[in-house]
Design an enzyme around this catalytic site. Structure first.
Site, short mmCIF file in Angstrom:
data_model
loop_
_atom_site.label_atom_id
_atom_site.label_comp_id
_atom_site.label_asym_id
_atom_site.label_seq_id
_atom_site.Cartn_x
_atom_site.Cartn_y
_atom_site.Cartn_z
N TYR A 30 -9.44 45.86 26.45
CA TYR A 30 -10.96 45.71 28.37
C TYR A 30 -10.45 44.06 28.35
CZ TYR A 30 -14.91 44.47 30.92
OH TYR A 30 -15.62 43.59 32.10
N PRO A 83 -17.11 32.79 33.90
CA PRO A 83 -18.02 33.56 34.07
C PRO A 83 -17.11 35.57 33.56
CG PRO A 83 -16.82 33.28 36.15
CD PRO A 83 -16.37 32.49 34.42
N TYR A 134 -19.65 37.93 44.03
CA TYR A 134 -18.97 38.33 44.57
C TYR A 134 -18.90 38.65 46.13
CZ TYR A 134 -15.20 39.92 40.71
OH TYR A 134 -14.38 39.21 39.69
N THR A 160 -15.68 33.72 44.06
CA THR A 160 -15.20 34.16 43.00
C THR A 160 -13.77 35.05 44.68
OG1 THR A 160 -15.37 34.81 40.92
CG2 THR A 160 -12.99 35.48 41.62
N LYS A 221 -13.31 30.00 43.38
CA LYS A 221 -12.87 30.40 42.47
C LYS A 221 -11.63 31.25 42.11
CE LYS A 221 -13.37 32.16 37.97
NZ LYS A 221 -12.48 33.65 37.61
N SER A 243 -7.82 29.32 39.13
CA SER A 243 -8.02 30.56 38.16
C SER A 243 -6.75 31.55 39.06
CB SER A 243 -9.27 30.38 38.37
OG SER A 243 -9.11 31.71 37.62
N HIS A 245 -7.50 34.65 37.40
CA HIS A 245 -8.41 35.73 36.63
C HIS A 245 -7.75 35.83 35.28
CE1 HIS A 245 -11.54 37.78 38.93
NE2 HIS A 245 -11.40 38.62 37.42
N GLY A 277 -7.69 29.31 32.23
CA GLY A 277 -6.72 30.12 32.28
C GLY A 277 -5.64 29.53 30.79
N GLY A 278 -6.18 30.58 30.05
CA GLY A 278 -5.22 29.97 28.68
C GLY A 278 -5.12 28.55 27.94
N ARG A 280 -6.65 26.68 25.23
CA ARG A 280 -7.02 27.13 24.15
C ARG A 280 -7.96 26.18 22.42
NH1 ARG A 280 -7.82 30.59 26.38
NH2 ARG A 280 -7.29 32.98 26.64
N ARG A 300 -11.88 34.52 28.29
CA ARG A 300 -11.88 34.98 25.99
C ARG A 300 -12.31 34.89 25.39
NH1 ARG A 300 -7.29 35.69 29.55
NH2 ARG A 300 -6.80 38.04 30.06
C1 LIG Z 1 -13.26 40.20 29.73
C2 LIG Z 1 -12.86 39.41 31.15
C3 LIG Z 1 -13.85 40.02 32.32
C4 LIG Z 1 -13.99 39.43 33.41
N1 LIG Z 1 -14.91 39.02 34.76
C5 LIG Z 1 -14.88 38.07 35.61
C6 LIG Z 1 -16.15 38.27 36.35
O1 LIG Z 1 -16.19 38.79 35.64
N2 LIG Z 1 -15.35 37.19 37.48
C7 LIG Z 1 -14.91 36.28 37.50
O2 LIG Z 1 -14.46 35.51 38.33
N3 LIG Z 1 -13.97 35.95 36.12
C8 LIG Z 1 -14.34 36.57 35.68
N4 LIG Z 1 -13.37 37.15 34.71
C9 LIG Z 1 -11.99 35.74 34.88
C10 LIG Z 1 -12.79 34.81 33.61
O3 LIG Z 1 -13.52 33.89 34.79
C11 LIG Z 1 -11.48 33.65 33.67
O4 LIG Z 1 -11.10 33.06 35.10
C12 LIG Z 1 -11.05 33.83 32.97
O5 LIG Z 1 -10.42 34.17 31.71
C13 LIG Z 1 -9.36 32.87 32.23
O6 LIG Z 1 -8.39 32.87 30.83
P1 LIG Z 1 -9.18 32.97 29.82
O7 LIG Z 1 -9.08 33.81 29.70
O8 LIG Z 1 -7.22 32.63 29.25
O9 LIG Z 1 -9.56 32.33 28.93
C14 LIG Z 1 -13.32 37.66 33.37
C15 LIG Z 1 -12.53 37.63 32.69
C16 LIG Z 1 -12.03 38.13 31.49
C17 LIG Z 1 -10.85 38.05 30.18
#
Ligand SMILES: Cc1cc2nc3c(=O)[nH]c(=O)nc-3n(C[C@H](O)[C@H](O)[C@H](O)COP(=O)(O)O)c2cc1C
Length: 347
Positions: A30, A83, A134, A160, A221, A243, A245, A277-278, A280, A300
């Site tokens: 997930y 988030p 949202y 978002t 976002k 972003s 996502h 996004g990415g 690290r 993540r």
């Molecule tokens: C498990 C998971 C749940 C997420 N849930 C949301 C959320 O509820 N709302 C939202 O705006 N973004 C959500 N995101 C996106 C993150 O806010 C973010 O844009 C993204 O994880 C950044 O990339 P990275 O994981 O490579 O750092 C989620 C991402 C993941 C991995």
């Protein structure tokens, strides 16, 4: 320079591996999954590494200061928490652990609409935080959430906009919703299935409404284009968050490292631009700052850190990223975040 720990060259992969062994396979999937065939998921990390640095030398870097501000809030480094939903899936502390770890590291937390703790539980331990939102089909309920967040101390709203519908994931296996529910907004529990409660009819005209009902600065976002960023700012957005996502919505889109420059150039200088996004490593953060980002967010990695060691893990991750950024700034000849400029990147 402080001598804080560092994730080390294999750190991000090690952290993910440790988290993976601490959770069931379907919860891991997930979190880790992207959408489609995960083109964007892979491209996000690679695009940062493709940006080559041109360090400055012979600068006095005896002192290096990573601190900065976001929408007026001081933070110890431009490394903040994105988030992510359902954090109690990975650790019993859930968002409370994320908030406590982030506060202790001097960072800022963005709370997901799909949080699994209440505002009351959160504010007990949290430092500065923003609410990710949202716009729901039920505008009255949207208004209630926004007002509850403002009353509980949220300093900004993050709308978002890349999720009119939830994209099909590459690896997602369903998890039982009764194990962990979005208790932040109890009204959502009954409606929490595939995008039913997110309004796909939202347009730029809704931004002014949101800013007005909350009285809070509005961050948009999920923007990947300069023209769209500009339109959001014209409609009242205080900041833009580049972003995709984390590669979980439209697959095949531009990596955020590539989109950032276009967005930065399209909005007035005083408008803050964030990116996720990415990212690290501290070097990735330096690259983002060089492209004009005001601050960066991790998704993540923060979840992996929470899964392995709760609040302490989140704290250690953020402190390590800050230490890596501090080192990278020093080695690139930058004493302050303001001194990080586009000329640090190879054209
Ligand atoms: C498990 C998971 C749940 C997420 N849930 C949301 C959320 O509820 N709302 C939202 O705006 N973004 C959500 N995101 C996106 C993150 O806010 C973010 O844009 C993204 O994880 C950044 O990339 P990275 O994981 O490579 O750092 C989620 C991402 C993941 C991995």
């Amino acid at each position: 320079m402080t001598n804080l720990g560092s994730l080390g060259p294999t750190g991000p992969a090690r952290l993910e591996a440790a988290a993976r062994s601490a959770m069931s396979g379907h919860v891991y999937d997930y979190i880790a999954t992207g959408s489609g065939v995960e083109e964007t998921l892979a491209a996000n990390e690679a695009a940062w590494r493709d940006l080559l640095l041109r360090p400055r030398v012979l600068r006095d870097v005896t002192t290096v200061d990573t601190s900065t501000t976001v929408l007026g809030t001081p933070v110890s480094a431009p490394v903040l928490v994105a988030p992510t939903g359902y954090q109690r899936l990975v650790h019993p502390e859930g968002e409370v652990g994320m908030a406590a770890g982030s506060a202790r590291a001097g960072s800022l937390l963005t709370l997901s609409t799909r949080a699994t703790v209440t505002f009351e539980e959160l504010v007990e331990v949290s430092g500065p935080w923003w609410l990710q939102l949202y716009i729901l089909r039920d505008r009255g309920l949207t208004e209630t959430i926004v007002q509850r967040a403002a009353a509980a101390g949220a300093r900004a709203l993050v709308l978002t906009v890349d999720t009119p519908y939830v994209a099909r994931k590459a690896r997602r296996t369903p998890f039982p919703p009764d194990v962990v529910s979005p208790v932040l907004v109890p009204e959502l529990q009954a409606r929490d299935d595939k995008g039913v409660w997110q309004d796909p009819g939202v347009t730029v005209a809704d931004l002014a409404w949101l800013a007005e009902i909350s009285g809070l600065p509005l961050v948009v976002k999920g923007v990947l284009r300069g023209d769209e960023a500009r339109a959001c700012v014209d409609a009242g957005a205080a900041a833009i968050w580049v972003s995709n996502h984390g590669g979980r919505q439209l697959d095949g889109v531009v990596p955020t490292a590539t989109a950032l420059a276009e967005v930065r150039a399209a909005v007035p200088e005083e408008v803050e631009v964030y990116v996720d996004g990415g990212l690290r490593t501290g070097r990735d953060v330096l690259r983002a700052l060089a492209l004009g980002a005001t601050a960066t967010f991790v998704g993540r990695p923060a979840v992996w850190a929470l899964a392995t060691e709760g609040a302490a893990g989140v704290h250690d991750l953020l402190v390590s990223l800050r230490a890596e950024l501090e080192e990278a700034m020093a080695l690139a000849g930058c004493r302050t975040v303001a001194e990080v400029a586009p000329d640090l990147l190879h054209p």
